[in-house]
Enzyme design. Structure first.
Site, short mmCIF file in Angstrom:
data_model
loop_
_atom_site.label_atom_id
_atom_site.label_comp_id
_atom_site.label_asym_id
_atom_site.label_seq_id
_atom_site.Cartn_x
_atom_site.Cartn_y
_atom_site.Cartn_z
N ASP A 1 -0.94 -1.18 2.48
CA ASP A 1 -0.02 -0.19 2.15
C ASP A 1 0.37 0.13 0.98
OD1 ASP A 1 1.86 1.72 3.05
OD2 ASP A 1 3.00 0.67 4.50
N HIS B 1 5.65 -5.50 5.17
CA HIS B 1 6.89 -4.69 4.68
C HIS B 1 8.01 -5.38 4.46
CE1 HIS B 1 9.36 -1.38 3.61
NE2 HIS B 1 9.98 -1.74 4.67
N GLU C 1 -1.04 -6.39 -12.22
CA GLU C 1 -2.06 -5.91 -11.01
C GLU C 1 -1.48 -6.87 -9.83
OE1 GLU C 1 -3.95 -3.35 -10.87
OE2 GLU C 1 -3.78 -2.78 -12.66
N ASP D 1 1.59 -5.00 1.73
CA ASP D 1 2.61 -3.90 1.40
C ASP D 1 3.45 -4.69 0.14
OD1 ASP D 1 4.06 -1.81 1.16
OD2 ASP D 1 5.53 -1.91 3.17
#
Lengths: 392, 1034
Positions: free
Chosen positions: B876, B1009, B844, B806
């Site tokens: 994600d 996350h 990137e 994430d």
């Protein structure tokens, strides 16, 4: 056609109307031939006390397409204006007698009459000046004497123009109107040529008519049937609507009171760890350290209630702006059920503690066992299903 | 043939060897007429990669080339038909049945057919089969031409095909239920258009398909009838009555010898192949969704290319000229300056005249038909959306940002000086089930305060750090201006400017801000000393090539704040006031949807607006069949149990021992003096509840601090850690919500002196009646942080590594974004390896990803003495627009990563996880919508035509609506079936140890996350590598 004017001529025409509105402050304004509603949109911003703004055009398609530009903005809801405003759009012709067009303070016909046939101009005069008889009329039309100065122009300025008048022709028509319907007129215009060309006059000539007699329209005449078709109507939110006023005021007061309460509570909290020891039953606390007029009257607690004196709330400039006096404020608040006031109306009461959070607590229920023993009798093997048994 | 067309450039071999041209499919011939620009409207830039750029469903922009090369015949009247016969050949190179991507346009009927099939690199045995059958096909199709000559070019498509013996709309198409279609895989499944057009379009796709079975035969679910069938092939009449019927009737009426080259300019869009994405596991249930079917009554939408000669540069002027020709085009047009869409068919080439007003130059306008689109084509969606916006406006809804809100239903929260505007966010999508209107209920929070008001408040609060505070408060937030309904993101504050400064208007005049607003809007600026807000629009070019760039300056006084104030977000009670209005349940959600549909359909103007393009919106919300996946079995140390309906096992985890625990021998608690009692109480409770969970816990080192200042905490933690290096855990009890203190503690314990740490707000442990359950939760969390394992589910795949990724973006955009990476290390998926990388705004993500992946593989090897055979990556934070980038750029990089290890070729499944989507699911039963139960999966109808995807709602819903998570298998060499993908994902949603239940996303995503958030928000740096095998970030 490229115009050598800056700002562009159409803008100057609109500006002329806006300036007029600013000076004379008409309450009800009607714009004939409003087309894309540009003038109406401008007047909506430059209201200067306009309460009813009506646009009329014969072309309903163009009205339908543009009418939404006249809708209230989000900010009109966030901060309702003081004065009321209603905007209506009608499809109809200036040569028809429409009862609801009577009783206006100002009628504008910007670049309209030249699109009418000459015979229609006569009925236009009759309808606008004779039937509607508004307080003032602004009529603008091209000045054909100016045309030679426009580069590349052959014939009329627009293919749909039925005529373009010289100043003399325009003034003759205007003077006739004044004579027939009891108006007086003065002439002006926008878009002047430079140098010795000045004598051809304005590019757009404008006549401003003022009614000579007092309006005496009886309501009985309003009962005539309507001939226009109402395309769009919108009432702007404003404080003149009592509901909106009441709501706005109460919200401001509650916000202010809540703010004062919170301030007081946090002060209590930080000064003596209010979290851990119960606050005294009656605590007078001098609040507000930054120095200001409202400090003289403190917020205090009485039992389970935080008391915010009305005078504290009154010191908020927003509340002040909304109602002229403390007396009025008190009156308004006593009427509203959302505000809890002391009997004499000098103190607002707010609960000291917020209602207890009713967090859903899962109770231990030892008996009910939602747990079953392993029921997965079939052992799964996805690798086998995939047919790739580890062959790296 | 159009005599004006540029002469054929001279590839004499083209006619006979069209396959030589296959390489040019993606490019444009240098002299190709402007047809190639047909894509411009929807896809502003061409993807340089073969075939991919046409993902929007405009396969093969090469009709002209073929037409030119092949047909010397000028008299050929039929335009529409032969071009339609294109071959949606599945592209072998990418190993997926994505028919639309590389579908080669069937160049011409006779000779050209070889061109289409020849170059397809399908590694299928049956390919040769098809080629053998080709001659038959040629004879079959070619004869069509004279037959069509009869109705003539202007005749409707339907009648054309009626003439061919094809009756439009019979058994297939709309009639089939969405479920049945995909699952059964019958031939009609792909038909998404209305019966009226089906006659034309479907006949074509059937013809094409029958013989392009090549690619599709590779799919496991292929039915026999759909294999490599030519017209004479083994067509099962049940599966495909039409391919038989039409083919037969065509060949019967085939008097013209093959090889008559037709004209091939206008082509029809092909119908895409549905992908195999439907699973079967679980129990079927009725599911509603916020998708509303849109009906297209028109037969087709016609795409034209418009050229102006001499060229007219100004797009506005082009618009004006086209407007004059409404009598020809009709009132209903969609025109972008060169591409014109009409719901009606004009002559193939129409020449119109116009006069350029600036120099009286006569301009020739050539309108040439380029394509016949099914009305549900993706190319039509942009202008359908315009129509939809108009409809919403007709209903009196206000556009704010991208959504529409209802001013008559505003909820005013006076206490907080804000208003909640209920409204809708709408979009039109062409999904697997056809064309849908997707409606979501949206709420806009608007504040009564202007930015200036809040600036004043901030100034009162802190004069010294005023500017910093303002930057913190405003940058990144969205404001709405007072004089129009536009919203702007504040990117910066310009302190050196004021409203008294001047700026230059478009016409060159210089004016001050004060004057500008007075003149244009009648607004008097009250505060002349306010700074200006800066909005920097994204660089984009308007149609016509005007590049918008630079800064927009806004006045704080005239900008209203939107969104929930940061202060309010932290206020539990205030948020409750708000969420009460915002979190609507399924019942209310569907009610507002139905209200909108009712309003649309009962508003005559709205209905007629839609019908201009032949659209009508259903009154009913989509109801279809979904599945609830089987319940999983949770395994603790010795206990195991099947989850209950509520998927909640909070009681079990504190009653039975966890899989493994780390004995807490040496740990320290830091607390300020005023929290002494609470700290003592907590430690006591810890020892009481630790036993059942299988945790042994010793008395901690207690450090009482004289105050709660950040330095005091940091100093004593630091000295404690230095004097006692064996400390396993630092527990800090903090007073109040203090980000600075939290950040300082985490920086110290995650970077400087790596040690697991637990911060506890004294408030959460102040209520004696709740202390027990809170202590249990904290203890479980501590066990995770130390490296213990709580529970697992059985994943029947060996040597599997599951990775979660994430990205955390800082709101103010200025700082770097952070990628969190979490990979499983063992077969029970209970050991996790985590890494973090930071990247600059435009860097990137993949660079950091490779480093993390290699490190994780290395670690896996250390633990298991082998590398994982299968790797499943849950990624994600990828929007729909970025899927291609992921597929074409990130995945090859991942594969390269494997190459660095000798003889290593793991199977890879790369699954994109999308949380922020507008899809909502409802349970449906007895005419009543509710929230679906956890494990509900929907893998058809609302799914994306371009990918294998599904919607899974894993969590249980307590409040609000059923918001599923969207999973897209972008890459899948692991060959996991839809069932496997869905169930693996559901299993992974059980493994987040901070929550004894299922969560919205797979646990590794949630871990990633958490990690990215901690690192980006508080650490601002990578955590120490020593912690990488512990879930220290929980």
């Amino acid at each position: 056609m490229t115009t050598p004017f800056s700002p562009p001529l159409y803008m100057q025409r609109y500006q002329f109307v806006i300036d007029y509105v600013k000076t004379y402050r008409p309450k009800k304004v009607i714009d004939f031939g409003c087309a894309e509603c540009c003038l109406l949109k401008k007047l909506k911003f430059h209201r200067n006390g306009i309460q009813l703004l009506v646009g009329v055009d014969i072309n309903s398609v163009v009205l339908l397409k543009r009418m939404h530009t006249l809708a209230p903005l989000i900010s009109d809801y966030l901060q309702p204006s003081d004065g009321p405003l209603t905007i209506e759009l009608y499809q109809g012709s200036v040569t028809e007698r429409e009862p609801c067009t009577r009783g206006f303070d100002l009628v504008t016909c910007v670049e309209l009459i030249e699109h009418l046939e000459l015979v229609e101009v006569a009925s236009f005069s009759e309808v606008v000046f004779g039937y509607m008889s508004p307080g003032a009329v602004i009529v603008s039309t091209p000045n054909s004497e100016f045309n030679p100065l426009l580069p590349g122009l052959r014939g009329f300025r627009n293919y749909d123009h039925k005529f373009e008048w010289t100043r003399a022709e325009f003034q003759t028509w205007a003077h006739n109107v004044c004579r027939d319907y009891g108006y007086s007129v003065h002439f002006t215009g926008v878009g002047e040529a430079v140098g010795h060309w000045r004598e051809v006059g304005f590019c757009t000539q404008i006549a401003v008519f003022q009614r000579n007699f007092h309006d005496s329209m009886s309501n009985a005449e309003r009962l005539e049937p309507s001939v226009y078709r109402l395309m769009y109507k919108v009432v702007y939110p404003s404080l003149s609507d009592n509901n909106i006023y009441q709501r706005t005021l109460v919200n401001e007061v509650l916000y202010e009171a809540q703010h004062l309460r919170q301030e007081w509570l946090s002060r209590m909290d930080s000064s003596n760890n209010a979290h851990f020891c119960a606050p005294p039953l009656m605590h007078l606390f001098q609040h507000g350290a930054e120095g200001g007029t409202r400090d003289w009257q403190p917020v205090y607690q009485q039992g389970g209630t935080i008391c915010v004196p009305l005078a504290c709330v009154w010191s908020s400039p927003r509340v002040r702006a909304l109602c002229g006096s403390v007396q009025r404020l008190r009156q308004e608040l006593l009427e509203d059920e959302r505000v809890r006031m002391s009997a004499d109306g000098t103190v607002l009461n707010l609960p000291a503690a917020e209602e207890e959070e009713e967090e859903k607590e899962v109770e231990e229920e030892e008996d009910v066992k939602a747990v079953s023993v392993v029921a997965n009798s079939v052992e799964e093997d996805w690798d086998r299903e995939l047919g790739c048994c580890g062959n790296i | 043939m159009d005599p004006k067309r540029p002469p054929f450039p001279g590839h004499p071999g083209v006619t006979r060897m069209p396959w030589m041209q296959s390489a040019e499919d993606q490019g444009q011939l240098p002299d190709q007429p402007p047809l190639g620009r047909a894509r411009g409207l929807v896809l502003p830039k061409d993807d340089p990669l073969p075939g991919r750029g046409r993902a929007l469903g405009v396969p093969g922009e090469t009709p002209v080339r073929f037409g030119r090369g092949i047909s010397p015949s000028v008299s050929e009247p039929l335009v529409g038909f032969p071009r339609g016969v294109r071959l949606p050949t599945d592209e072998g190179g990418f190993g997926r049945a994505r028919g639309f991507l590389l579908s080669t346009p069937e160049p011409s009927v006779g000779i050209g057919r070889g061109a289409a099939v020849g170059p397809v690199p399908t590694p299928d045995i049956e390919k040769s089969d098809v080629q053998e059958k080709m001659p038959e096909r040629q004879t079959v199709v070619a004869p069509v031409i004279p037959q069509v000559e009869a109705p003539g070019p202007g005749s409707s498509l339907v009648s054309m095909f009626r003439g061919l013996g094809i009756e439009p709309a019979k058994t297939w198409g709309r009639g089939a239920t969405p479920v049945g279609r995909g699952a059964a895989g019958d031939l009609g499944a792909g038909v998404q258009s209305k019966p009226t057009i089906i006659g034309a379009e479907e006949a074509i796709s059937v013809l094409g398909r029958g013989f392009v079975g090549v690619g599709r035969a590779a799919l496991p679910h292929m039915s026999v009838g759909r294999g490599p069938i030519g017209p004479s092939g083994p067509v099962s009449p049940v599966d495909a009555p039409f391919s038989l019927q039409s083919a037969a009737s065509i060949s019967e009426e085939a008097p013209v010898p093959p090889g008559t080259p037709p004209k091939v300019e206008v082509k029809m869009e092909i119908v895409k192949e549905p992908l195999q994405k439907i699973g079967t596991k679980g129990s079927p249930i009725s599911i509603g969704s916020n998708y509303i079917p849109i009906c297209c009554k028109n037969e087709a939408v016609f795409q034209y290319h418009v050229t102006f000669t001499p060229n007219v540069e100004s797009v506005a002027m082009r618009f004006g000229m086209m407007k004059e020709h409404r009598p020809t085009t009709g009132e209903v047009v969609a025109f972008d300056g060169s591409i014109l869409y009409l719901p009606k068919r004009l002559e193939e080439v129409v020449h119109l005249k116009a006069e350029r007003k600036t120099d009286n130059q006569e301009i020739d306008i050539k309108i040439q038909l380029t394509k016949i689109l099914p009305p549900s084509s993706d190319l039509c969606i942009p202008f359908y959306s315009v129509v939809l916006r108009r409809v919403m406006r007709l209903l009196g809804l206000k556009l704010v940002g991208r959504n529409h809100y209802d001013p008559n239903a505003v909820v005013i929260l006076g206490k907080h000086r804000l208003q909640v505007w209920p409204g809708y966010s709408t979009s039109i999508k062409h999904t697997d089930g056809g064309l849908y209107l997707i409606v979501d209920v949206s709420h806009k929070v608007l504040r009564n305060d202007s930015v200036l008001d809040i600036m004043n408040l901030i100034y009162q609060g802190s004069r010294e750090s005023f500017q910093d505070e303002c930057t913190k408060e405003f940058v990144g937030s969205i404001v709405i201006t007072r004089y129009n309904n536009r919203t702007y993101r504040i990117d910066d504050i310009e302190w050196s400017k004021s409203p008294k400064d001047t700026f230059t208007l478009a016409d060159g005049t210089v004016t001050t801000f004060v004057e500008y607003y007075r003149k244009n809007y009648g607004i008097t600026i009250k505060e002349l000393e306010q700074p200006m807000l800066i909005h920097r629009p994204k660089e984009r070019s308007k149609p016509g090539g005007k590049v918008i760039t630079g800064e927009i300056l806004l006045l704080p006084e005239l900008s209203f704040m939107t969104g929930i104030p940061e202060k309010m977000r932290k206020d539990f009670r205030a948020m409750k006031d708000l969420t009460m209005h915002i979190n609507v349940g399924a019942e209310q959600h569907t009610q507002s949807l139905k209200q909108l549909l009712h309003n649309i359909n009962s508003n005559n103007e709205a209905v007629s607006e839609l019908s201009r393009w032949g659209l009508s919106i259903s009154q009913e919300i989509l109801v279809t069949q979904g599945r609830t996946l089987p319940n999983e079995t949770i395994c603790l140390h010795s206990a195991s149990f099947v989850t209950s309906q509520a998927v909640d096992w909070s009681r079990e985890v504190v009653r039975d021992p966890s899989i493994s625990t780390v004995p807490l021998k040496c740990w320290a608690v830091f607390y300020p003096r005023r929290a002494t009692d609470q700290a003592e109480e907590l430690v006591t409770t810890f020892t009481r509840v630790a036993g059942p969970m299988g945790i042994t816990i010793d008395r901690p080192i207690r450090v009482e601090l004289r105050d709660d200042r950040t330095e005091t905490f940091i100093k004593s933690i630091h000295s404690q850690l230095t004097s006692e290096p064996n400390v396993q855990l630092v527990v800090c009890i903090m007073t109040g919500n203090r980000d600075d203190l939290y950040s300082a503690i985490k920086k110290l314990c995650c970077i400087q002196s790596p040690v697991p740490s637990q911060a506890i707000n004294v408030r959460t442990i102040s209520q004696p009646q709740k202390l027990r359950s809170i202590a249990q939760k904290i203890l479980l969390q501590i066990n995770c942080k130390l490296g213990g394992e709580l529970w697992t589910v059985n994943v029947p795949l060996k040597y599997l590594m599951v990775i979660g990724v994430d990205v955390h973006h800082d709101v103010s955009k200025k700082s770097r974004s952070v990628m969190g990476f979490v990979a499983s290390l063992n077969s029970t998926l209970t050991k996790w390896y985590s890494r973090v990388t930071f990247q600059m705004p435009h860097e990137e993500i993949i660079n950091g990803f490779r480093v993390c992946l290699l490190a994780a593989l290395q670690k896996y090897y250390e633990v298991n003495h082998t590398f994982p055979e299968k790797i499943v990556i849950y990624r994600d934070g990828v929007s729909d627009g970025q899927l291609k980038t992921v597929e074409l750029y990130e995945i090859p990089q991942v594969l390269k990563c494997f190459e660095t290890i000798p003889n290593y070729e793991p199977k890879l499944a790369f699954i994109v996880v999308q949380k922020r989507i507008s899809t909502t699911l409802y349970s449906y039963g007895s005419n009543h919508f509710g929230t679906p139960s956890p494990g509900t999966v929907l893998d058809h109808t609302v799914t994306n035509r371009d990918w294998v995807d599904f919607y899974l709602m894993a969590h249980s819903i307590r409040q609000g609506c059923g918001l599923p998570t969207h999973y897209i298998a972008v890459y899948n060499t692991a060959n996991l079936t839809p069932d496997h993908l869905q169930r693996l994902t559901f299993k992974m949603c059980h493994l987040y140890w901070n929550w004894p239940g299922t969560i919205r996303v797979p646990a590794p995503c949630k871990y990633a996350h958490k990690l990215a958030f901690l690192s980006g928000q508080y650490l601002h740096s990578e955590p120490a590598i020593q912690l990488s095998e512990k879930l220290f970030f929980l």
